[in-house]
Design an enzyme around this catalytic site. Sequence first.
Site, PDB file in Angstrom:
ATOM      1  N   CYS A 281      -3.925  24.636  69.678  1.00 22.28           N
ATOM      2  CA  CYS A 281      -2.490  24.892  69.797  1.00 22.28           C
ATOM      3  C   CYS A 281      -2.164  26.343  69.462  1.00 22.28           C
ATOM      4  O   CYS A 281      -1.375  26.993  70.140  1.00 22.28           O
ATOM      5  CB  CYS A 281      -1.716  23.942  68.896  1.00 22.28           C
TER       6      CYS A 281
ATOM      7  N   ALA B 242       8.920  31.748  65.513  1.00 23.70           N
ATOM      8  CA  ALA B 242       8.639  30.359  65.877  1.00 23.70           C
ATOM      9  C   ALA B 242       9.074  29.468  64.722  1.00 23.70           C
ATOM     10  O   ALA B 242       8.534  29.569  63.625  1.00 23.70           O
ATOM     11  CB  ALA B 242       7.148  30.189  66.157  1.00 23.70           C
TER      12      ALA B 242
ATOM     13  N   CYS C  85      -0.221  16.084  65.274  1.00 28.22           N
ATOM     14  CA  CYS C  85       1.206  15.896  65.554  1.00 28.22           C
ATOM     15  C   CYS C  85       1.456  14.936  66.704  1.00 28.22           C
ATOM     16  O   CYS C  85       2.479  14.244  66.728  1.00 28.22           O
ATOM     17  CB  CYS C  85       1.876  17.242  65.818  1.00 28.22           C
TER      18      CYS C  85
END
Length: 358
Positions: free
Chosen positions: A101, A6, A198
Amino acid sequence: MRVLAAMSGGVDSAVAAARAVDAGHDVVGVHMALNRSPGTLRTGSRGCCTIEDALDARRAADLLGIPFYVWDLSEDFVADVVEDFVAEYAAGRTPNPCVRCNERIKFAALLDKGIALGFDAVCTGHYARVLPGPRGPELHRAADAAKDQSYVLAVLDADQVAHAMFPLGDAPAKERVRAEAAARGLPVAAKPDSHDICFIPDGDTRGFLADRLGEEPGEVVDADGAVLGTHTGTYGFTVGQRKGLGLTRPAPDGRPRYVLSIEPVRRTVVVGPAEALRVDGLSAADAVWCAPRPAGPVEVHVQVRAHGEPVPAVVEATAGDGLEVALRSPLTGVAPGQTVAVYDGTRVLGSATVSATR
């Protein structure tokens, strides 16, 4: 192993991918597109989901010589992280979107898709360690306590830990990681860290929530019910908050007052002195265990904030997925909705979501 790296576009994930390549794994880089406005640029942003981040991730992958893809997980992100965040605040709780998340996107949606495609593990730039144990892989704190991110990973179950790879877990310091990135020629070596939430790049959480929930005016009161001020929405407050309370009357003793509790149904925010924030015990729900579920009360340490100090406690798993925590040392300002992570030394045992304090 076939490893899905990732790559957020930051220095940590780039170096983690590089180390996975060095270890001889068959690595494929993937950038998760979480922003529903893909044209968003970093200018003025403090987040990590901009188009510039995707381009930085691609450049790093090209330098490492690995395949690179962008996966659109924006619908999952909105449903499982953003909408959850709004709903939790509307209910008077204080969520941690980074925990959510990791739980639902990076190690659920991403890992599930990766396993379906034949990958053996997901590699990220988190500062934590997966170490071999007598009963399988164990999740542990990072070597660098200042950068340890095991708290936001405590929501992983045992199977997810077994398929996780954290190459930066043994890094002695972030400065060493940046130096390594520079030595490798990675263009993100000096890129600033992302911080805050974010999907709220301007940092105005109250404004973000107001846009989605509208104004819900109510009163700010003390423990006796005396009205001290008004507000436009209980979602603009969290337990332990001191500033921005909108009080029109000072405390009789002149001391600061803090948010003690939030009652969204009555649209009331209760404030009081700092000592009223001290708690000796917690009740929590939705427990997830990456170690064997305790069969009875166990002496452990618990942590309720990403960079909070662990405190000694006795925890006991209760019926269903409940958890009771008796603190050996009081904590201050613990809010329903926060994650309580459970540790045995450096090892993460599991986590749960705080539902009540006492």
